[in-house]
Design a protein around this motif. Structure first.
Motif, PDB file in Angstrom:
ATOM      1  N   ARG A 172      -7.067   9.799   0.662  1.00 37.67           N
ATOM      2  CA  ARG A 172      -5.635   9.506   0.761  1.00 37.67           C
ATOM      3  C   ARG A 172      -4.795  10.715   0.352  1.00 37.67           C
ATOM      4  O   ARG A 172      -3.885  11.101   1.030  1.00 37.67           O
ATOM      5  CB  ARG A 172      -5.278   8.319  -0.130  1.00 37.67           C
ATOM      6  N   VAL A 194       0.861  -1.178   0.000  1.00 38.86           N
ATOM      7  CA  VAL A 194       0.000   0.000   0.000  1.00 38.86           C
ATOM      8  C   VAL A 194       0.895   1.225   0.000  1.00 38.86           C
ATOM      9  O   VAL A 194       1.707   1.412   0.902  1.00 38.86           O
ATOM     10  CB  VAL A 194      -0.907   0.031   1.248  1.00 38.86           C
ATOM     11  N   THR A 195       0.775   2.032  -1.041  1.00 39.34           N
ATOM     12  CA  THR A 195       1.544   3.276  -1.081  1.00 39.34           C
ATOM     13  C   THR A 195       0.556   4.427  -0.918  1.00 39.34           C
ATOM     14  O   THR A 195      -0.629   4.194  -0.699  1.00 39.34           O
ATOM     15  CB  THR A 195       2.296   3.410  -2.418  1.00 39.34           C
ATOM     16  N   ALA A 196       1.039   5.639  -1.042  1.00 38.44           N
ATOM     17  CA  ALA A 196       0.155   6.787  -0.825  1.00 38.44           C
ATOM     18  C   ALA A 196      -1.016   6.772  -1.809  1.00 38.44           C
ATOM     19  O   ALA A 196      -2.125   7.149  -1.472  1.00 38.44           O
ATOM     20  CB  ALA A 196       0.943   8.077  -0.956  1.00 38.44           C
TER      21      ALA A 196
END
Lengths: 391, 224
Positions: free
Chosen positions: A380, A330-332
């Motif tokens: 996000r 999971v990235t930004a």
């Protein structure tokens, strides 16, 4: 007047009952205040010279004033449910007795009498939230107080006095008792309504939950009917053979899909990981060595997206021969789910190419490598920008 | 100290003799490595001068993070060899100035690469570390280029740089360079450590990054 507060944090129905009780309290406080400070004061001033001695009458009035103020504040703060209520009532009663003792002979019922009725209203104020018998006892005491005063002055031998006593008791103690009975009844009705409203809300919530469960059950049933029943039919009727590679692979895929279907309805902290683990679990049962790694903090992923994100990995896992590596990053901006497995080249093209899924078959390393990505929407990016502004 | 070609001394600190023996056997395949010290504690290291120290994070039931921090601050070249794959632990250890974090499940090849790289002050990023770096959401994280991010992510997913190279349509060398550059950027942030400075100096020397690029990547802080 005290504001009618309903923001007690209780459910809406509960607030209605609380408000009822509060309105009744306010009404009683007003009645007693008007009665004591208005009517009693007037009589006291008008007949000042006739009380024997006048200072005792005044002292009783003052004591009753203090009891009334304390009692009103406590009632509005719901502080009269304990022992303090009968204690204050006793003080009021004694002050009443003292006041009645200052009346000149034969005046226990008449132009200058005030205390008996006042003590009765004090009983309403102080004992409304206490057991009924306490109020009945106090009201009986006020009637007795007048009766004794009449007896002492020798006025009880005429039927006229008796009938005045009875009429007086009806219009004072009788009304006070009726008022409390009515208030209690109103409060009871409000509580019943509250209970009924809550029960109805519960019933509706339960029905909604049952309907959702039913829809979910039907979805699963439809799935079983459409996907698994034909496979089983073919096997049962000999059209498909268990030894056949295609049949084996289809069975492996459907078994994994079934497992994912069950995992979807289970309660898990991270449903996506839970469902992927369920898929990995089925592969492990086929003796596939699965490693599973997840890095980054998972946001909430809707069930439809989860199904889309797990479909590719599911097929890849079902195609794995001996080993598979499942990773979730999971990235930004997005979630990337990947499966690398030692599957045969023929499996690759058959993998569903849903949106965001890409497949690579590396012939040199004999490696099936599938990746599904989902761009995490909205919050996000705002959270990222808010972190930036901190610096 | 040993930088190129020549042999270098390695110390192994682990509380399980079987791990020490295993690592010693792995290192035996590397002719330039000499095992100079083994032990189960970080306490008696002062007297031993080894070029690279392979150290477990958990010694005799104790997490030795602070000891590792002190050793890194002294300028020791460390490779953490741990069972843990916890992302915050990996980030903490790298932040202290440890050269590399190899998980025990990653095995011989990655450990050898990491030890060799550490001895030469060069970066080496095993797949687990790549996964941790690419998912790092810390506001003080350095800004990585899209290629660097993709290389890290795919290296973590596939554990094969050759596959990553084919998928990206570039050479294995290029993939390796992206990964190393990402790691070097991380050597710039967080607390200062002599090992980080050495790695940055070496990266410039090797032409992996230019001083200007390092300055650029540090400019992520939105001062404007």
């Amino acid at each position: 007047m005290a504001p009618l507060r309903s923001d007690t944090g209780a459910p809406a129905g509960e607030a209605v009952a609380v408000r009822y009780a509060h309105v009744i309290s306010v009404v009683v406080v007003v009645i007693v205040a008007v009665w004591h400070f208005g009517y009693d004061s007037l009589i006291l001033v008008r007949s000042w010279s006739r009380y024997e001695p006048a200072w005792v009458a005044l002292a009783s009035w003052l004591v009753l004033s203090v009891v009334q103020l304390v009692g009103s504040v406590l009632l509005l703060r719901s502080g009269l449910r304990g022992r303090l209520a009968p204690l204050l009532s006793s003080v009021a009663l004694l002050a009443g007795v003292a006041a009645v003792a200052t009346y000149p002979g034969g005046e226990a019922i008449g132009d200058i009498s005030w205390a008996a009725n006042t003590v009765g209203w004090f009983g309403v104020l102080l004992l409304m939230q206490r057991p009924m018998r306490e109020l009945v006892a106090l009201l009986a005491c006020t009637i007795a107080m007048t009766t004794v005063a009449l007896g002492v002055s020798g006025d009880l031998d005429t039927p006229v006095t008796w009938s005045r006593l009875i009429a007086q008791s009806y219009t004072t103690a009788g009304i006070q008792l009726a008022f409390v009975l009515l208030a209690r009844e109103l409060h009871h009705a409000a509580r019943l309504t509250t209970g009924a409203a809550r029960a109805q809300a519960d019933r509706m919530a339960r029905r909604a939950a049952e309907e959702a469960r039913h829809v979910e059950r039907r979805r699963r049933y439809r799935y079983l009917r459409d996907r698994i029943a034909p496979l089983l039919h073919d096997l049962a009727e000999g059209r498909a053979h268990p030894g056949d590679d295609t049949v084996q692979r289809s069975s492996a895929i459907e078994a994994t899909r079934l497992r994912r279907l069950f995992a979807e309805t289970e309660d898990a902290a991270h449903p996506l990981l839970h469902e992927l683990r369920a898929c990995a679990d089925v592969a492990e049962r086929r003796d596939v060595n699965v490693t599973f790694v997840c890095y980054g903090e998972l946001p909430d992923v809707p069930v439809a997206v989860r199904r889309q994100l797990t479909e590719g990995p599911l097929l890849a896992l079902a195609s794995a021969k001996t080993s598979a590596r499942v990773t979730v990053v999971v990235t930004a901006g997005e979630i990337a789910v990947s499966v690398v497995a030692d599957a045969s080249a023929s499996a690759a093209p058959r993998l569903v190419r849903s949106a965001g899924t890409s497949v690579l078959f590396d012939e040199k390393e004999n490696l099936l490598w599938l990746e599904s990505r989902w761009p995490v929407p909205g919050p996000r990016s705002t959270s990222a920008s808010s972190t930036t502004t901190r610096w | 100290m040993a930088r190129t070609g020549t042999t270098f001394d390695v110390g192994i600190v682990d509380d399980h003799p079987v791990v020490i023996d295993g690592v010693r056997a792995w290192l035996a395949e590397e002719p330039s490595v000499r095992v100079g010290h083994t032990g189960d504690t970080t306490a008696d290291l002062r007297s031993h001068t080894v070029d690279v120290l392979i150290v477990d994070l958990n010694l005799n039931g104790r997490l030795v993070l602070s000891d590792i921090g002190e050793l890194a601050a002294e300028g020791r070249r460390l490779v953490v060899f741990s069972q843990s794959t916890d992302e915050s632990l990996v980030m903490d250890v790298l932040d202290m100035g440890v050269a590399g974090f190899v998980t025990k499940s990653e095995g011989q090849a990655h450990l050898l690469h990491a030890v060799r790289a550490a001895a030469a002050d060069r970066p080496y990023v095993p797949p687990t570390t790549a996964g941790v770096l690419v998912s790092d959401r810390n506001p003080v994280a350095p800004q990585l280029s899209p290629q660097e991010r993709t290389s890290l992510l795919w290296w973590f997913q596939s554990m094969s740089k050759a596959s990553v190279a084919r998928r990206m349509g570039v050479s294995v060398h290029t993939v390796d360079m992206y990964i190393k550059r990402a790691r070097v950027k991380y050597a710039q942030v967080g607390r200062a450590a002599p090992t980080k400075t050495d790695m940055l100096a070496r990266a410039i020397e090797d032409g992996l990054v230019t001083p200007a690029e390092l300055a650029d990547s540090a400019e992520w802080t939105p001062s404007a």
